[in-house]
Every structure is written in structure tokens, then in C-alpha cells.
Design a protein around this motif. Sequence first.
Motif, PDB file in Angstrom:
ATOM      1  N   VAL A   1      -4.975   1.779  10.465  1.00  0.00           N
ATOM      2  CA  VAL A   1      -5.758   0.983   9.512  1.00  0.00           C
ATOM      3  C   VAL A   1      -5.045   0.983   8.160  1.00  0.00           C
TER       4      VAL A   1
ATOM      5  N   GLU B   1      -6.353  -1.281   2.140  1.00  0.00           N
ATOM      6  CA  GLU B   1      -5.998  -2.187   1.037  1.00  0.00           C
ATOM      7  C   GLU B   1      -5.577  -3.554   1.577  1.00  0.00           C
TER       8      GLU B   1
ATOM      9  N   SER C   1      -4.068   8.724  -2.249  1.00  0.00           N
ATOM     10  CA  SER C   1      -4.251   7.279  -2.421  1.00  0.00           C
ATOM     11  C   SER C   1      -5.667   6.948  -2.915  1.00  0.00           C
TER      12      SER C   1
HETATM   13 FE1  SF4 Z   1      -2.778   1.319   3.236  1.00  0.00          FE
HETATM   14 FE2  SF4 Z   1      -2.427   2.760   1.004  1.00  0.00          FE
HETATM   15 FE3  SF4 Z   1      -3.992   3.708   2.932  1.00  0.00          FE
HETATM   16 FE4  SF4 Z   1      -1.378   3.606   3.301  1.00  0.00          FE
HETATM   17  S1  SF4 Z   1      -2.432   4.839   1.797  1.00  0.00           S
HETATM   18  S2  SF4 Z   1      -2.934   2.918   4.760  1.00  0.00           S
HETATM   19  S3  SF4 Z   1      -0.836   1.744   2.204  1.00  0.00           S
HETATM   20  S4  SF4 Z   1      -4.342   1.835   1.754  1.00  0.00           S
END
Ligand code: SF4
Length: 151
Positions: free
Chosen positions: A40, A43, A99
Amino acid sequence: MKTKLIVSACLLGENCKYNGGNNYNSDILKLKTFFELIPVCPEAFGGLEIPREPCEIRERRVYSKSGEDFTSEFERGAEHTLYIAKECNAPVAILKENSPSCGCGKIYDGSFSGRLCDGNGITAQLLLDNDIAVFGDSRVKKLIELYGIYD
Ligand code: SF4
């Protein structure tokens, strides 16, 4: 049938990171012995482009480095990820640490200075609120040990 495991797509080598790169972690593939991996990218699900400006959470909203508010896109991506997790009955997720979507326990503090603070990304929090266990990618080695998976 194998247990389904939600995984941040960038950890599987998908170039969906804000800068167009990925966070490939070869250890995660070893978990395929016991789990079916479900990639998944919240973003991307939220409609954000690749590449895109980096975003961080500040006072419970998500802003890009230039100050644009992307909270609704992050929330949409989180809802879509939760939908997938529920549809495939996945009890657990391994997500990219720090993240603003996937981070669990620590996230960047909103100052775009590389500093971390306590908190969860928007998707990690929604999964946790719905009783899905979330592990950060640094704990993959521990899971591999736990399941006795060797090269
Ligand atoms: Fe997507 Fe960022 Fe999550 Fe990686 S860390 S899956 S790039 S939202």
C-alpha cells in the motif's frame, strides 16, 4: 491460506516516495514464507503525485514544506488503506518509520529540520484505531527471528 500483511509499498521497492525513490528492504521479502504481502502507498492512494514535496505533521494537520495543507489527501489515503486492510482481513502491517503517513511511534516534528517527535502518521494511527497491529520497518529483523526464518 497465509495471513495477509499490509506493507508500505516503498519498502518493497516501489518508487512511490516523495522524491521518486524507494526504501527497499530485502528482509521483508523473507516474510513471504508466512505472510501474503499486500503493498500500500497511502500518499499515492490519496492522489498525491510522484515526485511531490515532502510533508510533515504539525498541530494535527499535514503541510508540505512550502506550507500547503494536504491533510485531506493524507486522510483519504489512510481511509483507502484501511479499506484494503479490512477487505483482505489483514491483522498486521509493517510500515515505513517516521513518515507522516506510515510512521509509527516517531514522526518528523513538522519543522522540516530532520528532528523526530513522538507520534504516528495518519495511516498508522487509523490502522491502530481499528485494531490492526503496526510495526515499524526496523522491527522486521525481530519478526524474522520470531518466526525462525533463515536465508
Ligand atoms: Fe507511500 Fe510514504 Fe508510506 Fe512509503 S512511507 S508507502 S512512500 S506513504
